[in-house]
Design an enzyme around this catalytic site. Structure first.
Site, PDB file in Angstrom:
ATOM      1  N   LEU A 183       8.395  40.599   2.530  1.00  0.00           N
ATOM      2  CA  LEU A 183       9.772  41.508   2.655  1.00  0.00           C
ATOM      3  C   LEU A 183      10.552  40.789   1.411  1.00  0.00           C
ATOM      4  O   LEU A 183      11.242  39.924   1.599  1.00  0.00           O
ATOM      5  CB  LEU A 183      10.332  41.599   3.809  1.00  0.00           C
ATOM      6  CG  LEU A 183      10.102  42.111   4.906  1.00  0.00           C
ATOM      7  CD1 LEU A 183       8.570  42.049   5.194  1.00  0.00           C
ATOM      8  CD2 LEU A 183      10.886  42.280   6.114  1.00  0.00           C
ATOM      9  N   ILE A 184      10.412  41.577   0.331  1.00  0.00           N
ATOM     10  CA  ILE A 184      11.060  40.700  -0.955  1.00  0.00           C
ATOM     11  C   ILE A 184      12.385  41.571  -1.330  1.00  0.00           C
ATOM     12  O   ILE A 184      12.517  42.633  -1.318  1.00  0.00           O
ATOM     13  CB  ILE A 184      10.051  41.114  -2.270  1.00  0.00           C
ATOM     14  CG1 ILE A 184      10.540  40.166  -3.394  1.00  0.00           C
ATOM     15  CG2 ILE A 184       9.577  42.396  -2.414  1.00  0.00           C
ATOM     16  CD1 ILE A 184       9.321  39.868  -4.541  1.00  0.00           C
ATOM     17  N   LYS A 265      18.255  43.468  10.523  1.00  0.00           N
ATOM     18  CA  LYS A 265      16.812  42.747  10.178  1.00  0.00           C
ATOM     19  C   LYS A 265      15.870  43.411  11.218  1.00  0.00           C
ATOM     20  O   LYS A 265      14.544  43.493  10.759  1.00  0.00           O
ATOM     21  CB  LYS A 265      17.117  41.211  10.544  1.00  0.00           C
ATOM     22  CG  LYS A 265      17.917  40.446   9.489  1.00  0.00           C
ATOM     23  CD  LYS A 265      16.914  40.441   8.416  1.00  0.00           C
ATOM     24  CE  LYS A 265      17.750  39.620   7.185  1.00  0.00           C
ATOM     25  NZ  LYS A 265      17.838  38.242   7.568  1.00  0.00           N
ATOM     26  N   GLY A 287      11.452  35.192   3.885  1.00  0.00           N
ATOM     27  CA  GLY A 287      12.005  34.099   3.072  1.00  0.00           C
ATOM     28  C   GLY A 287      13.049  33.110   4.116  1.00  0.00           C
ATOM     29  O   GLY A 287      13.944  32.499   3.510  1.00  0.00           O
ATOM     30  N   GLN A 296      19.688  33.768  11.024  1.00  0.00           N
ATOM     31  CA  GLN A 296      18.644  32.712  11.106  1.00  0.00           C
ATOM     32  C   GLN A 296      18.489  31.666  12.021  1.00  0.00           C
ATOM     33  O   GLN A 296      18.080  30.563  11.736  1.00  0.00           O
ATOM     34  CB  GLN A 296      18.310  32.621   9.470  1.00  0.00           C
ATOM     35  CG  GLN A 296      17.886  33.458   8.813  1.00  0.00           C
ATOM     36  CD  GLN A 296      17.816  33.305   7.077  1.00  0.00           C
ATOM     37  OE1 GLN A 296      17.848  32.374   6.861  1.00  0.00           O
ATOM     38  NE2 GLN A 296      17.801  34.223   6.316  1.00  0.00           N
ATOM     39  N   CYS A 456      34.368  48.398  -5.543  1.00  0.00           N
ATOM     40  CA  CYS A 456      34.073  47.624  -4.595  1.00  0.00           C
ATOM     41  C   CYS A 456      34.668  46.227  -4.797  1.00  0.00           C
ATOM     42  O   CYS A 456      34.886  46.045  -5.844  1.00  0.00           O
ATOM     43  CB  CYS A 456      32.640  47.840  -3.926  1.00  0.00           C
ATOM     44  SG  CYS A 456      31.527  47.054  -5.159  1.00  0.00           S
TER      45      CYS A 456
END
Length: 482
Positions: A183-184, A265, A287, A296, A456
């Site tokens: 998953l980059i 996620k 990562g 995380q 933005c």
């Protein structure tokens, strides 16, 4: 020219059948990579090394550099292979080869020997070392930490004069382990984790979740192509791009702020797992590092893992950011990562660090999963070898302005929550609200006689959305950065 490839030590301790399989795969990988430099080169495998012989001297440096980046290689010896008759003949050939290198230096001689001879390796070291010391007045012997180490290898009646030793990246040959899907995002973490799995023998495919237009995707494609071209070009791999903007829009509209990060996620893992299943890939690679961001924590990572049976590998789980950045610098992805955009629209104000499963599942009941199914079904799958040509195509440029004219209107594309917390007011110009995740469907309803200045907080999302709108044929858009 001739190179001797020394195997990564973990390969040499495998059983005979596994070792032979690894050596065979590594030999094939070397051929696949080097055929672009010299089609006439020969790659010959032996029990404890692999020989590479090539005729085109102009490609010496390119071949040597390529070998240092192929997983499974511990080090490379550039050698001159000559016959010899006795120890004195070995000394004379070593003197010719090393005289200039040893002038004014300390040195020692190290010999490896294979075959039947009437002398030992130590005998050769003493004889050649003594002879070099006598014939080169400015050189002197030093057995520990010398300036120069003279490496010689004796095999039967052949002498290998080692002209240089170059370290490889080690690891296992690509193809000895099963495929994985990385998953980059283009940042530091995903690039390093992809490299680590390549180095461990996996063929790494790439999955990119596009949150905002072509510019970001092109940047990530460049990172993926760089990693593949530098460390994994022995194998074909896929680059799968999923337009995740509709999913993000659904989350921002329907999900409680504190749960957004974990649910996003979870949606990514669900989508990537479907892609992995489609292509027969055994595991996902991320990562993530423990405690680096709110999603995380161990509790949240467990909840993220629970949505799929697919194995999720996290090679950086115990690494700190400084270590990760140092690794990115070593493999050459640091510059890509530093210039990769971060999104200002997909950030919770108060993300939970210890999500509760029942609450997450209750929030996900509000989500329309047909949207997720649709974006996975429409995922764009590209052979990574085609990316080089695609990334060379120019991205449509969008003008950035710090002022405005009488026909201009500022379009605030932040999420509704951000707009409510910090309303944008600019004297002398109208400000219209339209969250970025509605632009693809609602921008056409706006007055197209006006010039719309997208804004933005950070300026990244506005630029990417302006690029996206230009690609859709809307030429009346600019980026507003006061």
């Amino acid at each position: 020219m001739k190179f001797i490839i020394k195997l990564f030590p973990e390969i040499t301790i495998k059983s005979q059948s596994v070792r032979l399989r690894f050596i065979k795969i590594l030999t094939g990988n070397i051929r696949n990579v080097l055929k672009h430099y010299d089609e006439t080169l020969a790659v010959v495998r032996h029990w404890d090394n692999i020989e590479v012989r090539a005729k085109d001297e102009n490609q010496r440096l390119a071949i040597r550099d390529a070998l240092t980046r192929i997983p499974g290689i511990h080090h490379i010896l550039e050698v001159e292979d000559v016959p010899f008759t006795d120890m004195h003949d070995i000394f004379e050939k070593a003197l010719v080869q090393y005289r200039d290198q040893l002038e004014g230096k300390t040195f020692c001689v190290r010999v490896k020997r294979r075959g039947k001879h009437d002398f030992s390796s130590i005998d050769v070291e003493r004889y050649v070392g003594g002879g070099l010391n006598q014939h080169i007045e400015s050189a002197r012997v030093k057995l520990t930490n010398p300036d120069v180490t003279v490496h010689l290898e004796v095999e039967d009646d052949r002498l290998l004069l080692i002209k240089g030793r170059y370290e490889g990246i080690g690891g296992f040959p690509i193809g000895t382990q099963e495929d994985v899907l990385s998953l980059i995002s283009g940042g530091f973490d995903s690039g390093v984790s992809s490299y680590m799995l390549m180095r461990r023998g996996c063929r790494v495919h790439y999955c990119f979740f596009n949150l905002g237009g072509a510019a970001h995707e092109i940047g990530v494609r460049q990172v993926a192509h760089y990693l593949w071209n530098r460390f994994g070009s022995s194998h074909r791999v896929r680059f799968v791009a999923i337009n995740f903007e509709p999913v993000v829009g659904e989350i921002l509209e329907k999900i409680d702020d504190g749960q957004m990060g974990v649910i996003l996620k979870r949606m990514m893992v669900r989508a990537a797992s479907k892609v992995a299943e489609r292509y027969g890939v055994q595991a996902l690679v991320t990562g993530e590092a423990l405690g680096q961001v709110s999603s995380q924590t161990l509790t949240n990572l467990r909840l993220i893992d629970n949505v799929s049976d697919t194995l999720i590998l996290r090679p950086l789980i115990s690494y700190d950011k400084e270590h990760i950045i140092n690794l990115a610098r070593q493999i050459g992805t640091e510059d890509f990562a530093r210039t990769m955009p971060e999104y200002c629209g997909v950030i919770s104000k108060s993300p939970t660090v210890k999500a509760v499963k029942s609450k997450i599942e209750a929030e996900e009941e509000k989500f329309d999963f047909s949207i997720l199914d649709k974006v996975v079904e429409e995922a764009n799958n590209v052979d990574i070898r085609e990316i080089a040509q695609q990334t060379e195509q120019e991205v449509v440029e969008v003008e950035t302005v710090n002022g405005f004219g009488p026909n201009d209107v500022i379009l605030d594309i932040r999420s509704i929550d951000e707009q409510e917390d910090k309303p944008l007011k600019v004297e002398g110009i109208d400000v219209v609200s339209l969250p970025f995740y509605k632009l693809s469907t609602k921008f056409g309803d706006l007055d197209q006689n006006k010039t719309w200045l997208l804004w933005c907080e950070r300026g990244v999302m506005s630029r990417l959305q302006a690029l996206y709108l230009r690609e859709q044929g809307f030429n009346n858009v600019k980026v507003y950065r006061p």
